[in-house]
Design a protein around this motif. Sequence first.
Motif, short mmCIF file in Angstrom:
data_model
loop_
_atom_site.label_atom_id
_atom_site.label_comp_id
_atom_site.label_asym_id
_atom_site.label_seq_id
_atom_site.Cartn_x
_atom_site.Cartn_y
_atom_site.Cartn_z
N ARG A 31 -14.42 -1.91 -25.03
CA ARG A 31 -14.76 -3.24 -25.53
C ARG A 31 -14.39 -3.33 -27.00
O ARG A 31 -14.56 -2.38 -27.76
N ASP A 76 -20.30 -8.13 -29.67
CA ASP A 76 -20.01 -6.72 -29.89
C ASP A 76 -19.29 -6.59 -31.23
O ASP A 76 -18.36 -7.34 -31.52
N THR A 135 -24.06 -3.98 -30.71
CA THR A 135 -24.21 -5.31 -30.13
C THR A 135 -25.18 -6.12 -30.99
O THR A 135 -26.26 -5.64 -31.34
N CYS A 145 -24.28 -12.42 -26.61
CA CYS A 145 -24.32 -11.30 -27.54
C CYS A 145 -22.92 -11.08 -28.09
O CYS A 145 -21.92 -11.47 -27.49
N ALA A 201 -24.41 -2.49 -26.05
CA ALA A 201 -25.05 -2.77 -24.77
C ALA A 201 -24.21 -2.22 -23.63
O ALA A 201 -22.99 -2.10 -23.73
N THR A 202 -24.87 -1.91 -22.54
CA THR A 202 -24.18 -1.35 -21.38
C THR A 202 -23.17 -2.33 -20.81
O THR A 202 -22.06 -1.95 -20.44
N TYR A 203 -23.55 -3.60 -20.76
CA TYR A 203 -22.67 -4.64 -20.23
C TYR A 203 -22.48 -5.72 -21.28
O TYR A 203 -23.38 -6.01 -22.05
N ALA A 204 -21.32 -6.35 -21.27
CA ALA A 204 -21.05 -7.46 -22.18
C ALA A 204 -21.86 -8.68 -21.72
O ALA A 204 -21.76 -9.10 -20.57
N GLU A 205 -22.68 -9.20 -22.60
CA GLU A 205 -23.52 -10.36 -22.31
C GLU A 205 -22.87 -11.60 -22.92
O GLU A 205 -22.27 -11.51 -24.00
#
Length: 123
Positions: A5, A44, A19, A42, A35-39
Amino acid sequence: MSPVRRCSRTACGRPAVATLTYVYADSTAVLGPLATYAEPHCYDLCAEHGERLTAPRGWEVVRLADPSAPTRPSNDDLEALANAVREAARPQDRQQGGRGPRAADPVEVARRGHLRVLRSPES
Protein backbone atom coordinates in the motif's frame (compact mmCIF):
# COMPACT_ATOMS: atom_id res chain seq x y z
CA MET A 1 -2.46 -4.05 -8.26
CA SER A 2 0.64 -3.72 -6.05
CA PRO A 3 0.68 -5.75 -2.80
CA VAL A 4 2.34 -2.80 -1.03
CA ARG A 5 0.00 0.00 0.00
CA ARG A 6 1.23 3.45 -0.93
CA CYS A 7 1.03 6.79 0.88
CA SER A 8 -2.30 8.56 0.34
CA ARG A 9 -0.66 11.96 -0.10
CA THR A 10 -0.74 13.33 -3.64
CA ALA A 11 2.42 12.62 -5.68
CA CYS A 12 3.95 10.47 -2.94
CA GLY A 13 4.75 6.94 -4.02
CA ARG A 14 6.51 5.72 -0.86
CA PRO A 15 5.13 2.68 0.97
CA ALA A 16 2.64 3.37 3.74
CA VAL A 17 3.64 2.61 7.35
CA ALA A 18 0.82 4.29 9.32
CA THR A 19 -2.94 4.87 9.07
CA LEU A 20 -4.58 8.21 9.83
CA THR A 21 -8.17 8.34 11.05
CA TYR A 22 -10.19 11.42 11.98
CA VAL A 23 -12.61 11.31 14.91
CA TYR A 24 -14.76 14.32 14.10
CA ALA A 25 -16.90 14.11 17.27
CA ASP A 26 -13.78 14.51 19.45
CA SER A 27 -11.82 16.83 17.09
CA THR A 28 -9.02 14.29 17.11
CA ALA A 29 -6.69 12.90 14.45
CA VAL A 30 -5.43 9.40 15.33
CA LEU A 31 -2.22 8.17 13.71
CA GLY A 32 -1.51 4.51 14.38
CA PRO A 33 0.17 1.49 12.85
CA LEU A 34 -0.80 0.53 9.32
CA ALA A 35 -4.30 -0.96 9.35
CA THR A 36 -4.72 -4.52 8.18
CA TYR A 37 -7.13 -3.49 5.44
CA ALA A 38 -7.50 -0.24 3.51
CA GLU A 39 -10.57 1.57 4.85
CA PRO A 40 -12.45 4.14 2.76
CA HIS A 41 -12.40 6.82 5.50
CA CYS A 42 -8.78 6.33 6.56
CA TYR A 43 -5.56 7.57 5.02
CA ASP A 44 -2.37 5.53 4.72
CA LEU A 45 0.80 7.59 5.22
CA CYS A 46 4.49 6.98 4.67
CA ALA A 47 6.98 7.51 7.52
CA GLU A 48 7.86 11.07 6.45
CA HIS A 49 4.27 12.27 6.12
CA GLY A 50 3.34 10.52 9.37
CA GLU A 51 6.08 12.36 11.28
CA ARG A 52 5.16 15.75 9.78
CA LEU A 53 1.42 15.35 10.40
CA THR A 54 -0.34 18.36 11.91
CA ALA A 55 -4.02 18.72 12.76
CA PRO A 56 -6.33 21.68 12.21
CA ARG A 57 -6.33 24.39 14.88
CA GLY A 58 -8.21 23.21 17.96
CA TRP A 59 -7.74 19.54 17.11
CA GLU A 60 -5.58 17.04 18.99
CA VAL A 61 -3.21 14.54 17.36
CA VAL A 62 -2.98 11.15 19.06
CA ARG A 63 -0.03 9.00 17.96
CA LEU A 64 -0.42 5.33 18.83
CA ALA A 65 2.78 3.34 19.19
CA ASP A 66 3.33 0.35 16.95
CA PRO A 67 3.70 -2.65 19.30
CA SER A 68 5.84 -4.53 16.76
CA ALA A 69 8.27 -1.62 16.34
CA PRO A 70 11.51 -1.75 18.32
CA THR A 71 11.27 0.39 21.44
CA ARG A 72 13.85 2.93 22.46
CA PRO A 73 15.58 2.31 25.77
CA SER A 74 14.13 4.31 28.65
CA ASN A 75 16.19 6.43 31.04
CA ASP A 76 15.86 3.65 33.63
CA ASP A 77 17.29 1.13 31.17
CA LEU A 78 20.23 3.40 30.35
CA GLU A 79 20.92 4.09 34.03
CA ALA A 80 20.85 0.36 34.84
CA LEU A 81 23.29 -0.29 32.00
CA ALA A 82 25.63 2.47 33.23
CA ASN A 83 25.51 1.06 36.77
CA ALA A 84 26.37 -2.41 35.48
CA VAL A 85 29.34 -1.03 33.54
CA ARG A 86 30.55 0.87 36.62
CA GLU A 87 30.25 -2.27 38.75
CA ALA A 88 32.18 -4.32 36.21
CA ALA A 89 34.92 -1.66 36.03
CA ARG A 90 35.63 -1.72 39.78
CA PRO A 91 38.90 -3.36 40.83
CA GLN A 92 38.62 -7.06 41.65
CA ASP A 93 39.66 -6.69 45.32
CA ARG A 94 36.64 -4.41 45.95
CA GLN A 95 34.15 -6.66 44.17
CA GLN A 96 34.86 -9.62 46.41
CA GLY A 97 32.92 -9.53 49.66
CA GLY A 98 34.37 -9.66 53.14
CA ARG A 99 37.03 -7.00 52.65
CA GLY A 100 36.33 -3.43 53.64
CA PRO A 101 37.69 -0.34 51.90
CA ARG A 102 41.36 0.44 52.29
CA ALA A 103 42.27 3.28 54.68
CA ALA A 104 43.53 5.57 51.88
CA ASP A 105 40.32 5.29 49.82
CA PRO A 106 37.87 8.20 49.77
CA VAL A 107 34.56 7.60 51.57
CA GLU A 108 31.27 7.98 49.70
CA VAL A 109 29.03 10.40 51.60
CA ALA A 110 26.05 10.79 49.25
CA ARG A 111 24.86 9.81 45.80
CA ARG A 112 22.53 11.50 43.32
CA GLY A 113 22.01 9.58 40.10
CA HIS A 114 25.45 8.81 38.71
CA LEU A 115 27.20 11.53 40.77
CA ARG A 116 28.88 10.75 44.09
CA VAL A 117 30.03 13.01 46.92
CA LEU A 118 33.33 11.75 48.30
CA ARG A 119 35.13 12.68 51.49
CA SER A 120 38.81 12.04 51.90
CA PRO A 121 39.62 9.61 54.71
CA GLU A 122 41.62 12.23 56.63
CA SER A 123 38.58 14.47 57.26
